[in-house]
Enzyme design. Structure first.
Site, PDB file in Angstrom:
ATOM      1  N   HIS A 151      -9.290  -7.473 -14.090  1.00  0.00           N
ATOM      2  CA  HIS A 151      -8.517  -8.018 -12.963  1.00  0.00           C
ATOM      3  C   HIS A 151      -8.917  -9.454 -12.592  1.00  0.00           C
ATOM      4  CE1 HIS A 151      -7.122  -3.905 -11.912  1.00  0.00           C
ATOM      5  NE2 HIS A 151      -8.369  -3.521 -12.123  1.00  0.00           N
ATOM      6  N   ASP A 152     -10.166  -9.635 -12.170  1.00  0.00           N
ATOM      7  CA  ASP A 152     -10.553 -10.863 -11.460  1.00  0.00           C
ATOM      8  C   ASP A 152     -10.526 -12.097 -12.351  1.00  0.00           C
ATOM      9  OD1 ASP A 152     -13.077  -9.090  -9.511  1.00  0.00           O
ATOM     10  OD2 ASP A 152     -10.905  -9.231  -9.305  1.00  0.00           O
ATOM     11  N   ASP A 185     -17.107  -9.519  -5.339  1.00  0.00           N
ATOM     12  CA  ASP A 185     -17.847  -8.286  -4.998  1.00  0.00           C
ATOM     13  C   ASP A 185     -18.260  -7.584  -6.294  1.00  0.00           C
ATOM     14  OD1 ASP A 185     -15.118  -5.887  -4.373  1.00  0.00           O
ATOM     15  OD2 ASP A 185     -15.176  -7.672  -5.657  1.00  0.00           O
ATOM     16  N   ASN A 227      -8.472  -4.706  -2.785  1.00  0.00           N
ATOM     17  CA  ASN A 227      -9.012  -5.872  -2.074  1.00  0.00           C
ATOM     18  C   ASN A 227      -8.309  -6.097  -0.732  1.00  0.00           C
ATOM     19  OD1 ASN A 227     -10.745  -6.266  -4.168  1.00  0.00           O
ATOM     20  ND2 ASN A 227      -9.693  -8.062  -5.024  1.00  0.00           N
ATOM     21  N   ASN A 238      -3.599   0.739  -5.966  1.00  0.00           N
ATOM     22  CA  ASN A 238      -4.573   1.479  -6.790  1.00  0.00           C
ATOM     23  C   ASN A 238      -5.607   2.206  -5.930  1.00  0.00           C
ATOM     24  OD1 ASN A 238      -6.023  -0.708  -5.886  1.00  0.00           O
ATOM     25  ND2 ASN A 238      -6.920  -1.235  -7.871  1.00  0.00           N
ATOM     26  N   ASP A 278     -15.320  -6.187 -13.230  1.00  0.00           N
ATOM     27  CA  ASP A 278     -14.402  -7.260 -13.654  1.00  0.00           C
ATOM     28  C   ASP A 278     -14.760  -8.584 -12.989  1.00  0.00           C
ATOM     29  OD1 ASP A 278     -13.434  -5.748 -11.363  1.00  0.00           O
ATOM     30  OD2 ASP A 278     -11.758  -7.142 -11.375  1.00  0.00           O
ATOM     31  N   ASP A 279     -15.430  -8.523 -11.831  1.00  0.00           N
ATOM     32  CA  ASP A 279     -15.922  -9.760 -11.210  1.00  0.00           C
ATOM     33  C   ASP A 279     -16.880 -10.480 -12.165  1.00  0.00           C
ATOM     34  OD1 ASP A 279     -15.575  -7.487  -9.179  1.00  0.00           O
ATOM     35  OD2 ASP A 279     -15.508  -9.243  -7.860  1.00  0.00           O
ATOM     36  N   GLU A 283      -3.374  -2.208  -2.742  1.00  0.00           N
ATOM     37  CA  GLU A 283      -4.399  -2.558  -3.746  1.00  0.00           C
ATOM     38  C   GLU A 283      -5.739  -2.666  -3.014  1.00  0.00           C
ATOM     39  OE1 GLU A 283      -5.861  -5.765  -3.633  1.00  0.00           O
ATOM     40  OE2 GLU A 283      -7.252  -5.152  -5.209  1.00  0.00           O
TER      41      GLU A 283
END
Ligand SMILES: Nc1ccc([C@@H]2N[C@H](CO)[C@@H](O)[C@H]2O)cc1
Ligand SMILES: [Ca+2]
Length: 323
Positions: free
Chosen positions: A238-239, A9, A165, A157, A13-14, A163
């Site tokens: 993250h990702d 998405d 997702n 978060n 960070d993706d 979280e």
């Protein structure tokens, strides 16, 4: 070569996960599927095409679910901005979308490859993954494994317990964690170690060129808006941690756990309840006898930050040279 489908998405960070997947020679990026999460699926899909264009890559991109299975849609616009990827200049797409829905792309791709050769890497809400499992249950036994960004075994978060997702589609996450495949949960406990430190940003800057600038603009945006919101010193990448683990499994340690998604808690909906196999005395829930505990899944624990940074810089250098 690890064959992966990156379900995402984009999302700041993706975009770094796409960089790693496209830039590292050990990854065969079979396709990118998009889902709503950081922004609506129109924007995350447009952003996926823009990121590929900015990186000079062309891979199948298939648009996915516009919202979660059951709950009302939750977006993270306050984090990612009005486009879902504010900050860097987003080039117009240089290629067309795959004609298929993301769910059909996932099913077709998994069924077209040898069993146990394709890994699913969801790094947004797991809506497309859950729909694919329901439409074609055979993918559960055919997929090599699932390496998913999401959850946490400490705190969330988007709420104290959840979280983003998972919270964005808890029912989809429940389908994913209850399916009989092996999931590596890459949660906030791990990804908050994956910080874009000044040292990493300096290495990216030293590579130079438009892609390095794209990445630095991403981190600049997150650091300026995010810092105020989340009090973390540097942007958390993250990702990309999921893709890094596909390149080098030693990039983080893991522990086996039984993982369940809270669907009913008023204050805890979307929490990933992790029952670690090795943590003594935890082998039951709520005082009752163990209920078919299943320690098939793994939870990412400790990141090797130096290795993680090396992988990002290496992927950037390769893409900057036109690979
Ligand atoms: N505050 C916040 C930060 C990141 C995200 C997105 N969700 C996951 C982290 O929770 C990542 O996939 C990232 O793209 C959502 C909210
Ligand atoms: Ca994401």
């Amino acid at each position: 070569m690890e064959k992966i489908i990156l379900d995402c998405d984009p999302g700041h960070d993706d975009a770094i996960a796409i960089l790693l997947a496209a830039g590292n020679p050990n990854i065969d990026l079979l396709g990118i599927t998009t889902v709503s999460g950081n922004h609506n699926v129109e924007n995350t899909t447009r952003n996926a095409l823009s990121v590929c264009t900015a990186y000079g890559i062309k891979v199948p991109v298939a648009k996915g679910s516009p919202g979660p299975l059951l709950i009302d849609q939750v977006l993270a616009i306050e984090i990612h901005g009005e486009t879902g990827l504010d900050g860097p200049e987003l080039p117009p797409a240089s290629f067309e979308l795959d004609k298929r829905h993301a769910v059909d792309f996932i099913i077709d791709t998994v069924m077209a490859h040898e069993p146990k050769t394709v890994t699913l890497v969801p790094v947004g809400p797991y809506t497309n993954i859950a729909l694919a499992v329901r439409k074609e249950p055979r993918i559960v036994s055919r997929v090599k494994r699932v390496v998913a960004m999401g959850g946490s075994y400490t705190r969330g978060n988007i709420t104290p317990a959840a979280e983003f997702n998972i919270y964005g589609d808890p029912e989809a996450a429940d389908v994913v964690f209850r399916s009989k495949w092996d999931v590596t949960m890459v949660g906030l406990d791990l990804t908050h170690q994956a910080l874009a430190t000044t040292a990493l940003q300096d290495r990216v800057r030293a590579v130079g060129g438009p892609i390095a600038k794209f990445i630095l603009d991403i981190w600049e945006f997150i650091a300026t808006t995010h810092g105020g919101l989340l009090q973390i010193e540097y942007p958390a990448v993250h990702d990309a941690c999921c893709v890094a683990a596909m390149i080098d499994p030693t990039v983080f340690t893991t522990e086996k756990a039984d993982i369940r998604v809270e669907l009913a808690g008023r204050w805890t909906k979307g929490m990933t309840v992790c029952n670690f196999e090795k943590m003594g005395g935890m082998h039951h829930f709520g005082g009752t006898a163990s209920e078919q505990l299943d320690f098939r899944h793994s939870v990412a624990m400790k990141l090797d930050h130096a290795k993680f940074c090396d992988l990002i810089v290496d992927a950037l250098e390769r893409l900057a040279k036109g690979k």
